[in-house]
Design a protein around this motif. Structure first.
Motif, mmCIF file in Angstrom:
data_model
loop_
_atom_site.group_PDB
_atom_site.id
_atom_site.type_symbol
_atom_site.label_atom_id
_atom_site.label_comp_id
_atom_site.label_asym_id
_atom_site.label_seq_id
_atom_site.Cartn_x
_atom_site.Cartn_y
_atom_site.Cartn_z
ATOM 1 N N ASN A 167 0.815 -1.625 0.412
ATOM 2 C CA ASN A 167 0.174 -0.353 0.450
ATOM 3 C C ASN A 167 0.930 1.467 0.213
ATOM 4 O O ASN A 167 0.427 2.327 0.171
ATOM 5 C CB ASN A 167 -1.228 0.101 1.023
ATOM 6 C CG ASN A 167 -2.037 -0.851 1.001
ATOM 7 O OD1 ASN A 167 -2.224 -1.533 -0.324
ATOM 8 N ND2 ASN A 167 -2.131 -1.698 1.887
ATOM 9 N N ARG A 168 1.799 1.165 -0.361
ATOM 10 C CA ARG A 168 2.658 2.520 -0.496
ATOM 11 C C ARG A 168 3.631 2.610 -1.786
ATOM 12 O O ARG A 168 4.336 1.477 -2.103
ATOM 13 C CB ARG A 168 3.709 2.367 0.649
ATOM 14 C CG ARG A 168 4.743 3.568 1.163
ATOM 15 C CD ARG A 168 5.514 3.753 2.510
ATOM 16 N NE ARG A 168 5.103 3.749 3.568
ATOM 17 C CZ ARG A 168 4.404 5.207 3.492
ATOM 18 N NH1 ARG A 168 4.942 6.009 2.864
ATOM 19 N NH2 ARG A 168 3.857 5.176 5.089
ATOM 20 N N LYS A 169 3.689 3.394 -2.398
ATOM 21 C CA LYS A 169 4.717 3.120 -4.240
ATOM 22 C C LYS A 169 5.865 4.322 -3.430
ATOM 23 O O LYS A 169 6.840 4.056 -4.170
ATOM 24 C CB LYS A 169 3.973 4.753 -5.033
ATOM 25 C CG LYS A 169 2.541 3.537 -5.488
ATOM 26 C CD LYS A 169 1.984 4.085 -6.522
ATOM 27 C CE LYS A 169 1.054 3.684 -6.832
ATOM 28 N NZ LYS A 169 0.940 3.981 -8.126
ATOM 29 N N PHE A 170 6.075 5.130 -2.260
ATOM 30 C CA PHE A 170 7.046 5.800 -2.237
ATOM 31 C C PHE A 170 7.408 6.087 -0.305
ATOM 32 O O PHE A 170 6.488 6.255 0.130
ATOM 33 C CB PHE A 170 6.796 7.126 -2.381
ATOM 34 C CG PHE A 170 8.281 8.284 -2.856
ATOM 35 C CD1 PHE A 170 9.605 7.198 -4.044
ATOM 36 C CD2 PHE A 170 9.000 9.102 -1.915
ATOM 37 C CE1 PHE A 170 10.990 7.968 -4.108
ATOM 38 C CE2 PHE A 170 10.194 8.880 -1.973
ATOM 39 C CZ PHE A 170 10.721 9.213 -3.064
ATOM 40 N N LEU A 171 8.441 5.802 -0.117
ATOM 41 C CA LEU A 171 8.454 6.558 1.326
ATOM 42 C C LEU A 171 9.451 7.660 1.890
ATOM 43 O O LEU A 171 10.528 7.977 1.433
ATOM 44 C CB LEU A 171 9.417 5.722 2.030
ATOM 45 C CG LEU A 171 9.286 5.636 3.889
ATOM 46 C CD1 LEU A 171 8.107 5.672 4.274
ATOM 47 C CD2 LEU A 171 10.380 5.218 4.353
ATOM 48 N N GLY A 172 8.406 8.538 2.231
ATOM 49 C CA GLY A 172 9.398 10.111 3.099
ATOM 50 C C GLY A 172 8.892 10.532 1.106
ATOM 51 O O GLY A 172 8.011 11.004 0.854
ATOM 52 N N SER A 173 9.940 11.975 1.229
ATOM 53 C CA SER A 173 8.963 12.613 -0.178
ATOM 54 C C SER A 173 9.841 12.925 -1.787
ATOM 55 O O SER A 173 11.461 12.471 -1.216
ATOM 56 C CB SER A 173 8.899 14.143 0.138
ATOM 57 O OG SER A 173 10.230 14.885 0.658
ATOM 58 N N ILE A 174 9.286 13.191 -2.396
ATOM 59 C CA ILE A 174 10.323 13.056 -4.115
ATOM 60 C C ILE A 174 11.094 13.708 -4.109
ATOM 61 O O ILE A 174 10.677 15.261 -3.918
ATOM 62 C CB ILE A 174 9.343 12.346 -5.062
ATOM 63 C CG1 ILE A 174 9.037 11.179 -4.606
ATOM 64 C CG2 ILE A 174 9.474 11.763 -6.729
ATOM 65 C CD1 ILE A 174 7.029 10.957 -5.509
ATOM 66 N N SER A 175 12.335 13.899 -4.512
ATOM 67 C CA SER A 175 13.536 14.654 -5.208
ATOM 68 C C SER A 175 14.082 14.140 -6.309
ATOM 69 O O SER A 175 14.110 13.220 -6.638
ATOM 70 C CB SER A 175 14.138 14.683 -3.901
ATOM 71 O OG SER A 175 14.113 14.305 -1.900
ATOM 72 N N ALA A 176 14.580 15.928 -6.926
ATOM 73 C CA ALA A 176 14.938 15.628 -7.915
ATOM 74 C C ALA A 176 16.151 14.608 -7.868
ATOM 75 O O ALA A 176 17.226 15.369 -7.294
ATOM 76 C CB ALA A 176 14.696 17.002 -8.765
ATOM 77 N N GLN A 177 16.380 14.408 -9.051
ATOM 78 C CA GLN A 177 18.225 13.776 -9.224
ATOM 79 C C GLN A 177 18.719 14.414 -10.939
ATOM 80 O O GLN A 177 17.909 14.548 -11.733
ATOM 81 C CB GLN A 177 18.237 12.144 -9.157
ATOM 82 C CG GLN A 177 17.573 11.341 -7.754
ATOM 83 C CD GLN A 177 18.030 10.120 -8.203
ATOM 84 O OE1 GLN A 177 18.843 9.505 -8.697
ATOM 85 N NE2 GLN A 177 17.303 9.826 -7.025
ATOM 86 N N ASN A 178 19.773 14.296 -10.671
ATOM 87 C CA ASN A 178 20.611 14.870 -11.411
ATOM 88 C C ASN A 178 20.676 13.586 -12.639
ATOM 89 O O ASN A 178 21.738 12.606 -11.879
ATOM 90 C CB ASN A 178 22.073 15.710 -11.425
ATOM 91 C CG ASN A 178 22.001 16.206 -10.621
ATOM 92 O OD1 ASN A 178 20.170 17.365 -11.573
ATOM 93 N ND2 ASN A 178 22.502 17.013 -9.937
#
Length: 292
Positions: A167-178
């Protein structure tokens, strides 16, 4: 070099064998003399995909598998090939690569409010759909990704006992990556040299006890064996298109237009080598018994 008369044509191929050969073909290109310069990096915000829970030294660790079309896809690999890779994953110099971006560790809180560490891994969006549909491919990918994180950040992630959170696609917040931008082709009036053909080389009966090398080369633009010239030595396989007029019978054509030049990992016995081109699958199979 071996006599080009070793090359023979077969008009028909079994459909099952044809499909198997097509699945086995991997995109393999010769190593360039100089590695290409990396392209410029750009900030990309990936899409959430799935979250995997594992441990490192008894502590909870979460791996966020994200995806972006900016990441190039890996070459295809067959189910039998995946099973072999799972049993014997390739080393640092192995021939199979999965392009991915490994993000920095970030501190998060788990569902119970306890501190934990999360890593973000970004792969190609089309490849991510393959991971969702194929549990075997997902297992192989997570093994490779966790080994990469362990090596890059000096942690010992457990490679077994992990589980995908439902029931979770991601933990935390999505950050941009180079992510390195894909190189754009330069506009030019003259076409460049053709891409090398797809091929795979296998050892039989096994890599631990090799007695025969077999090279399978996919040649979709070739109509028949008569339009090929094959040369073999103990150390090298050379595949060329003969010049017009049947000059191949008088000697090998120049290497400038070589379709494939391949160094053999073990010494072959050219006198016992044989080749066969299958018109339906467009696959050239070169069977090379090893020198005793």
């Amino acid at each position: 070099m071996a006599d080009p008369s070793l090359l023979s044509a077969e008009l028909e191929a079994d459909e099952e064998e044809e499909a198997a050969l097509r699945r086995l073909l991997l995109q393999v290109t010769p190593d360039p003399e100089e590695p290409p310069r990396p392209g410029p990096a750009r900030a990309v915000t990936p899409q959430p995909g799935l979250c995997v829970k594992t441990r490192a030294g008894g502590n909870k660790v979460f791996v966020n598998v994200c995806h972006s079309p900016e990441v190039p896809p890996p070459p295809p690999v067959s189910p039998p090939g995946l099973q072999r890779l799972l049993r014997e994953p390739p080393g640092p110099d192995g021939g199979f690569r999965i392009p991915m971006s490994l993000g920095e560790p970030h501190a998060e809180l788990d569902r119970g409010g306890r501190g934990c560490t999360a890593y973000d891994v970004v792969v190609n969006s089309g490849f991510f759909r393959t991971l969702q549909a194929d549990p075997l491919y997902l297992e192989f990918f997570l093994t490779v990704a966790m080994e990469g994180l362990s090596e890059k950040y000096g942690v010992e992630l457990e490679l077994t006992g992990w589980r995908v959170l439902q029931n979770r696609k991601f933990l935390g917040s999505i950050s941009a990556q180079n992510i390195r931008a894909r190189p754009r082709p330069h506009i030019q009036e003259l076409p460049g040299p053709p891409d090398p053909p797809q091929f795979v080389v296998v050892a039989e009966p096994s890599a631990q006890d090799p007695q025969v090398l077999q090279a399978r080369v996919h040649l979709p633009q070739v109509e028949g064996a008569g339009s090929l010239w094959l040369g073999l030595s103990e150390e090298r396989l050379l595949l060329l298109r003969p010049p017009p007029g049947g000059a191949a019978a008088e000697g090998p054509p120049g290497r400038q237009g070589a379709l494939l030049e391949l160094g053999l990992p073990l010494p072959a016995d050219p006198a016992r080598c044989r080749a066969r081109f299958r018109r339906r699958s467009k696959v050239l199979t070169v069977t090379m018994p090893l020198r005793v």
